[in-house]
Design a protein around this motif. Structure first.
Motif, PDB file in Angstrom:
ATOM      1  N   ALA A 104       0.830  -1.208   0.000  1.00 40.41           N
ATOM      2  CA  ALA A 104       0.000   0.000   0.000  1.00 40.41           C
ATOM      3  C   ALA A 104       0.862   1.255   0.000  1.00 40.41           C
ATOM      4  O   ALA A 104       0.517   2.258  -0.642  1.00 40.41           O
ATOM      5  CB  ALA A 104      -0.921  -0.008   1.216  1.00 40.41           C
ATOM      6  N   HIS A 105       1.973   1.206   0.700  1.00 42.83           N
ATOM      7  CA  HIS A 105       2.891   2.341   0.681  1.00 42.83           C
ATOM      8  C   HIS A 105       3.387   2.608  -0.744  1.00 42.83           C
ATOM      9  O   HIS A 105       3.443   3.760  -1.195  1.00 42.83           O
ATOM     10  CB  HIS A 105       4.102   2.072   1.582  1.00 42.83           C
ATOM     11  N   GLU A 142       0.619   4.157  -2.933  1.00 41.53           N
ATOM     12  CA  GLU A 142       0.405   5.571  -2.621  1.00 41.53           C
ATOM     13  C   GLU A 142       1.572   6.431  -3.111  1.00 41.53           C
ATOM     14  O   GLU A 142       1.385   7.567  -3.557  1.00 41.53           O
ATOM     15  CB  GLU A 142       0.216   5.743  -1.110  1.00 41.53           C
ATOM     16  N   ARG A 162       1.102   7.046  -6.806  1.00 44.66           N
ATOM     17  CA  ARG A 162       0.062   8.053  -7.029  1.00 44.66           C
ATOM     18  C   ARG A 162       0.591   9.461  -6.743  1.00 44.66           C
ATOM     19  O   ARG A 162       0.264  10.419  -7.456  1.00 44.66           O
ATOM     20  CB  ARG A 162      -1.153   7.753  -6.156  1.00 44.66           C
ATOM     21  N   LEU A 163       1.416   9.566  -5.717  1.00 45.45           N
ATOM     22  CA  LEU A 163       1.967  10.878  -5.383  1.00 45.45           C
ATOM     23  C   LEU A 163       2.897  11.379  -6.484  1.00 45.45           C
ATOM     24  O   LEU A 163       2.906  12.576  -6.797  1.00 45.45           O
ATOM     25  CB  LEU A 163       2.710  10.808  -4.051  1.00 45.45           C
ATOM     26  N   THR A 169       0.779  12.857  -9.189  1.00 45.45           N
ATOM     27  CA  THR A 169       0.219  14.151  -8.784  1.00 45.45           C
ATOM     28  C   THR A 169       1.277  15.243  -8.837  1.00 45.45           C
ATOM     29  O   THR A 169       1.030  16.354  -9.325  1.00 45.45           O
ATOM     30  CB  THR A 169      -0.369  14.040  -7.368  1.00 45.45           C
ATOM     31  N   VAL A 223       6.257   9.084   1.626  1.00 42.48           N
ATOM     32  CA  VAL A 223       5.403   7.917   1.853  1.00 42.48           C
ATOM     33  C   VAL A 223       6.199   6.726   2.376  1.00 42.48           C
ATOM     34  O   VAL A 223       5.914   6.207   3.461  1.00 42.48           O
ATOM     35  CB  VAL A 223       4.662   7.539   0.550  1.00 42.48           C
TER      36      VAL A 223
END
Length: 778
Positions: A334-335, A338, A341-342, A345, A367
């Motif tokens: 999960a880290h 994320e 995704r960062l 962005t 993260v």
């Protein structure tokens, strides 16, 4: 100017060590299928292209002057270098390859040993005489008629970027991968080379004429030679010709001046004999942080971009998570999700077409490392550098000394690596002794592959050595330089030692003798000992003699450990010690404070040497120290040190020592001399005052009896002495002094409890004990 017919000529302008450029070169070569490939590089390497299939990048072409190997130049290539991709393509398809840059025979003829020729970064002009560099320059339009120090900065500014490195990565290096078997149509449509050629032509046209500086002249000659090779190539083949060169040079290869102009530029160039070979290279030496002008900031990231089949950001962050879990950090899938995704962005917020290394690093810190900046910095540095070391084949041209070292490395199972590692050797084992001898021999030759840990080689009574090993590419050049001494490591080291013995002073000769024994150079030790014996007989400088003895005594001591014969050194060491004993008393008389401090260190060294020699030498040395210990003309530091050595050696009992200290601390002796005496006596350890209360009492009474002026003079010296002790030693001395006071000894020195009360109350207040109040009668 005449424009070359580009129907069968394809000039591929690249940036050195660029994964996007390398990928595009591979696709374009597959599309064009050239009959001949020209690559920017030294023509002396043409004979080496057949070895490309046996090399593992990163590697480097090395060109050097055989008679003066320090005059050399390197052309490094990584897996993500466009030139390497072109070489690999030619090797796979059996296509002829030629290098087209100005020969190293000319470039090295104009460089001295302190200024090795290094190729500039392709895609950027060579630095001019006014300091223009080939690294990233400040963005800004060029002034008409002046050189463009950084064409990337000009193009980046035109595109709205303030960072030319980021613009190039977005425009070229970050291009999506095109499958190697893509159709010719798709390859042509995605080719960046026409746009690069047009952009560079515009920058060169706007910059105007180049100045007549030496750097500009060299660049003009390089381009003239490239055109000469290109003309010859176009005549020699009927099919397509591909040229892989720095983007800056593309317009110069497409717009040709008259042949006579190029001939005039190349006429009369200096020339020298040059040899060329391949050597292993490392990612660390490809990084711009190493000082390499054509380097990249993150070779590990570029290698990843070039080798990742798809989703490079996801794969990079997954690898970062794996490394963090190996360090017992709680990083889950999960880290990683994320973090990906960062990066997307951040790339959108920053207006970038795709996430780059900056976005990946920020996401990893925020993260994966949960904001731990230090941990993130270490992870980023390790991955972005991606340290790796290339390899060359056994067929690569090498001098005999290189081949001998490679054979010994295989035999002793000591492969060269780009990562630093620790090596512990047991000298009682044959393998340990042979490894130690090899490392010491290389150090004699100036090839510092191994660095001995402080004290591990010289420590007394040990059979172990500890080394830090790190192979650096420039060590191959040092091996070539050392080839003048011999064809094997042992023979070359012995010849170098014999040559050094001719000009070395006495301390240098004893250090050289020690090195020869460590390196097991029986063929050289005789020459060194003969020179040492002759120099020792002539040298009357006591300081030189004292500096020369310790390494010589270590050599005598460790000859047995390494199973080498050191008997010849025993007589020379005894001779040196006898001369030191005879001249010591006169040498220490009337020394100043600074000279006395150096003499104390020298006395300690000679004492250690006497202990190593043992027997009659040790006894005679202690007898010489007995004379110095009571010498009135000797400095206080030297007298104090001599008395401490005699006491530790059992030559001076506690009662006699207390009497000598009492005399040194008598009222007729200046306070500064007494303080120096105590400093020399206690140097290194103060535990003697803890265990010998009589000595502590002498020091205590002397201090208590000093007047204000004398106390002020002695205090800095005593603070320096006691400040050098460990905390535990100072605490033990304080406890011992307090015990003496509690037993009533303090009354002997006239302690006035009433006058001490204000100071005691202040100290109690600082310690939070004021509420307890003073003791009755205090």
């Amino acid at each position: 100017m005449a424009r070359v017919d580009t129907g069968r000529l394809h000039v591929l302008g690249v940036r050195h060590h660029g994964p996007g450029s390398a990928r595009s070169v591979g696709v374009e070569l597959e599309r064009v299928r050239p009959e001949l490939v020209l690559i920017e590089g030294p023509p002396e390497a043409d004979a080496l292209v057949g070895l490309v299939g046996e090399l593992a990048p990163p590697v480097s072409l090395l060109a050097y002057v055989p008679d003066e190997p320090s005059r050399a130049a390197f052309w490094p290539l990584a897996a993500f270098s466009p030139e390497w991709v072109a070489l690999r393509y030619a090797a796979r398809h059996g296509v002829e390859v030629r290098f087209c840059d100005l020969p190293a025979a000319h470039t090295l003829a104009g460089h001295g040993p302190a200024e090795p020729a290094v190729p500039q970064q392709p895609g950027r002009p060579e630095p001019d005489a006014e300091g223009g560099g080939d690294g990233a320059g400040a963005a800004g339009a060029p002034c008409p008629g002046r050189a463009v120090a950084d064409p990337l900065a000009v193009l980046a500014e035109a595109a709205g970027y303030d960072d030319p490195e980021r613009w190039w990565e977005d425009a070229v290096e970050g291009r999506a991968a095109v499958p190697p078997d893509a159709s010719a149509c798709s390859g042509a449509a995605s080719s960046p080379f026409p746009a690069i050629a047009e952009a560079m032509a515009a920058v060169r046209a706007e910059s105007g004429a180049r100045p007549t500086a030496a750097a500009a002249t060299r660049e003009a000659r390089r381009e003239a030679h490239m055109r000469r090779v290109l003309r010859k190539a176009m005549r020699s083949v009927a099919g397509p010709v591909a040229v892989v060169c720095g983007a800056w040079h593309v317009p110069a290869l497409l717009e040709h001046p008259r042949v006579s102009e190029d001939t005039a530029l190349l006429r009369g160039l200096p020339k020298t004999k040059v040899a060329a070979t391949w050597i292993p290279w490392t990612h660390g030496r490809l990084a711009s942080a190493s000082g390499y002008g054509a380097g990249v900031r993150s070779p590990g990231w570029y290698h990843h971009l070039f080798t990742a089949p798809d989703r490079p950001v996801e794969r990079w962050l997954a690898e970062a998570g794996r490394r963090l879990r190996a360090m017992d950090q709680p990083v889950s899938s999960a880290h990683v999700i994320e973090a990906v995704r960062l990066t997307e962005t951040l790339a959108a917020l920053r207006g970038r077409p795709a996430a780059g290394l900056d976005e990946v690093a920020d996401a990893a810190e925020s993260v994966l490392c949960e904001g731990a900046r230090t941990r993130a910095h270490l992870l980023h540095r390790e991955m972005a550098l991606g340290e790796r070391m290339g390899a060359v084949s056994e067929h690569t041209p090498q001098i005999p000394l290189q081949r001998d070292l490679a054979a010994q490395q295989r035999r002793l199972r000591l492969p060269p690596r780009a990562q630093e590692r620790e090596l512990d050797l047991d000298l009682r084992e044959e393998t340990g002794r042979r490894r130690s001898a090899l490392l010491h021999r290389l150090r004699l030759l100036g090839v510092d592959w191994g660095t001995a840990r402080e004290g591990s080689v010289r420590a007394r009574g040990t059979f172990r050595e500890s080394w830090r090993l790190l192979w650096r590419p420039e060590l191959d050049l040092r091996l070539i330089e050392a080839g003048v001494w011999g064809t094997t490591v042992e023979a070359a080291a012995a010849a170098r030692a014999r040559s050094s013995a001719a000009d070395a002073d006495l301390p240098g000769l004893t250090a050289l003798a020690e090195q020869c024994l460590h390196a097991d150079l029986g063929g050289a030790i005789g020459t060194v000992v003969s020179a040492l014996r002759a120099r020792a007989a002539e040298d009357a400088d006591i300081e030189q003699l004292m500096a020369a003895l310790p390494p010589l005594a270590r050599s005598v001591r460790y000859g047995d450990v390494r199973r080498s014969d050191s008997a010849a050194l025993q007589g020379v060491a005894s001779q040196l010690l006898a001369r030191i004993r005879a001249g010591l008393a006169a040498a220490v008389a009337g020394l100043g404070d600074d000279a006395a401090a150096a003499t104390v260190d020298a006395v300690d060294g000679v004492h250690e040497a006497a202990l190593l020699l043992g027997g009659d030498d040790e006894a005679a040395w202690l007898s010489a120290l007995e004379q110095v210990a009571v010498q009135e003309s000797a400095p206080g530091r030297v007298c104090g040190r001599a008395n401490r050595i005699l006491h530790d050696s059992g030559r001076l009992d506690g009662t006699a020592l207390a009497a000598r200290l009492s005399r040194a601390a008598s009222r007729g002796t200046p306070a500064a001399r007494t303080a120096h005496w105590i400093e020399g006596f206690l140097a290194g350890s103060g535990l003697l005052l803890v265990h010998d209360t009589a000595l502590l009492g002498v020091v205590d009474r002397w201090l208590a009896g000093l007047g204000a002026e004398a106390f002020t003079e002695a205090l800095p010296l005593l603070r320096r002495t006691f400040g050098a002790f460990a905390d535990a030693e100072r605490r033990a001395i304080g406890d011992s002094a307090r015990t003496r006071g509690a037993s009533g000894t303090a009354d002997d020195v006239g302690v006035d409890s009433r006058r001490c009360a204000p100071a005691v109350a202040t100290a109690a207040g600082l310690l939070g004990l004021a509420a307890a109040g003073p003791e009755p009668g205090g």
